[in-house]
Write an enzyme that holds these catalytic residues in place. Structure first.
Site, PDB file in Angstrom:
ATOM      1  N   ASP A  15       0.824  -1.218  -0.070  1.00 46.54           N
ATOM      2  CA  ASP A  15       0.136   0.034   0.078  1.00 46.54           C
ATOM      3  C   ASP A  15       0.896   1.279  -0.116  1.00 46.54           C
ATOM      4  O   ASP A  15       0.697   2.188  -0.724  1.00 46.54           O
ATOM      5  CB  ASP A  15      -0.898   0.059   1.143  1.00 46.54           C
ATOM      6  N   CYS A 100      -1.071   4.963  17.841  1.00 45.24           N
ATOM      7  CA  CYS A 100       0.171   4.877  16.918  1.00 45.24           C
ATOM      8  C   CYS A 100       0.029   6.010  15.711  1.00 45.24           C
ATOM      9  O   CYS A 100       0.992   6.785  15.539  1.00 45.24           O
ATOM     10  CB  CYS A 100       0.497   3.391  16.350  1.00 45.24           C
ATOM     11  N   CYS A 196       0.440  -2.665  15.658  1.00 42.79           N
ATOM     12  CA  CYS A 196       1.268  -1.400  14.768  1.00 42.79           C
ATOM     13  C   CYS A 196       2.794  -1.444  15.245  1.00 42.79           C
ATOM     14  O   CYS A 196       3.085  -1.249  16.554  1.00 42.79           O
ATOM     15  CB  CYS A 196       0.551  -0.119  15.158  1.00 42.79           C
TER      16      CYS A 196
END
Length: 367
Positions: A15, A100, A196
């Protein structure tokens, strides 16, 4: 007119790599930055940071853009992981990805990028930004299955004014095809699903390194003793797997679910069947509120909300409470609304903001 300089937060995944590619194709002076935010000396065998870094660098090399890296491990520990541990210690179920994003990706990373002379940052999130009536709006991504606005509700006007989401108008299959057509070296890499920056790990084993387990009783809502749990922090409302009580005699054969926690007594409540009334709630309260516009809508206010990622939007009414709390009254009962998790508010495709669930009217929540 020259376009502003933008640095893309590269994770090594598909991505963010396609995000960098699209910005370059659109004429932005683009560079990539790889963030290292976790150091785990006790678990090098499971650490994928080196491979992720290699993938990110390979993408920048193919695209012909500069590669930078930064170590934000101390900031991550102080601002994200410490909170993550404290919430679990208190028996709640936090969402570290949201914190995060707020503290690392759209604060520490943004500040670092601006200090390097960039005007904008970009990430591979599936979300959109637009401007209307003089303010920035955070919108759901076009791909409703991948929309990540739930994790981004803590962004404000400053962050949105310096951010691009190049994938916001795309669907995931399109992104994968673009990566293949561009021959990106990581085009077949699977999506990450772990915590994360920490990654995919055996969660129970991982958490036990940092928090001592406190075993206690496991009972039904009728107080029948079922067994022992390993520690309330390992369980969340609605959880089915990992209870270790399948095949009990005198049971009706239906699967067991976590339906409640009593923190003062360190008791875990379990029951058979997904639709136990202890898992249903119509009203909840939330604090740590954040509004994307910088202020709340006029209350009471009718909108929709999500109490978990990928949930269908649920109709509700927001009413004011003193001391930074808000009451949310749903039109229909909600399943396993969990203290510590985020509730995020929407008006159609616009993400208005959200907060952290503190209490609900479910019978199983006792803190």
């Amino acid at each position: 007119m020259n376009k502003p300089k933008v640095v893309v937060g590269l994770s090594g995944g598909v991505d963010s790599s396609v995000a960098a590619l699209r910005l370059q194709q659109q004429g932005y002076p683009t560079s990539g930055l790889f963030m290292k935010n976790w150091v785990d000396f006790a678990d090098e065998s499971e650490c994928t940071v080196a491979q992720d870094r290699e993938d990110a660098q390979a993408v920048t090399s193919l695209l012909g853009i500069s590669f930078h890296e930064a170590n934000f491990a101390m900031e991550y520990w102080d601002r994200v992981f410490h909170y993550f541990l404290e919430e679990y210690r208190l028996g709640r179920t936090p969402n570290p990805d949201i914190l995060c994003n707020r503290e690392i990706k759209f604060k520490t990373f943004l500040d670092h990028a601006l200090a390097l002379g960039n005007t904008l940052i970009a990430t591979g999130h599936y979300a959109r930004i637009d401007q209307k009536e003089g303010r920035y709006r955070l919108l759901k991504g076009r791909d409703k299955n991948k929309d990540q606005s739930y994790f981004l509700y803590t962004l404000g006007q400053k962050q949105l004014s310096h951010t691009l989401f190049p994938l916001g108008e795309l669907e995931k299959p399109q992104v994968r095809r673009i990566a293949i057509q561009a021959r990106l070296p990581n085009h077949s890499k699977k999506d990450s699903t772990g915590i994360c920056f920490i990654g995919e790990r055996r969660f129970k084993e991982f958490l036990s390194r940092y928090l001592p387990a406190q075993p206690g009783e496991m009972r039904t809502p009728d107080k029948e003793w079922i067994g022992q749990h390993d520690g309330l922090m390992y369980y969340t409302l609605g959880q089915r797997r990992g209870l270790g009580i399948g095949g009990r005699k005198n049971s009706n054969g239906a699967p067991w679910f976590v339906v409640g926690k009593n923190l003062p007594q360190n008791t875990l409540y379990v029951a058979q069947g997904r639709h136990h009334p202890w898992l249903k709630s119509l009203i909840l309260e939330a604090n740590q509120l954040h509004w994307v516009a910088g202020h709340p809508p006029p209350l009471p206010y009718s909108c929709t909300a999500k109490i978990r990622y990928r949930q269908t939007d649920q109709h509700c009414t927001l009413t004011a409470i003193a001391n930074g709390y808000i009451k949310v009254i749903f039109n229909a009962p909600q399943y396993a609304a969990t203290p510590g998790q985020a509730i995020v508010f929407y008006q159609d495709d616009e993400c208005l903001g959200g907060g952290t669930i503190t209490t609900t009217d479910a019978l199983g929540i006792q803190s």
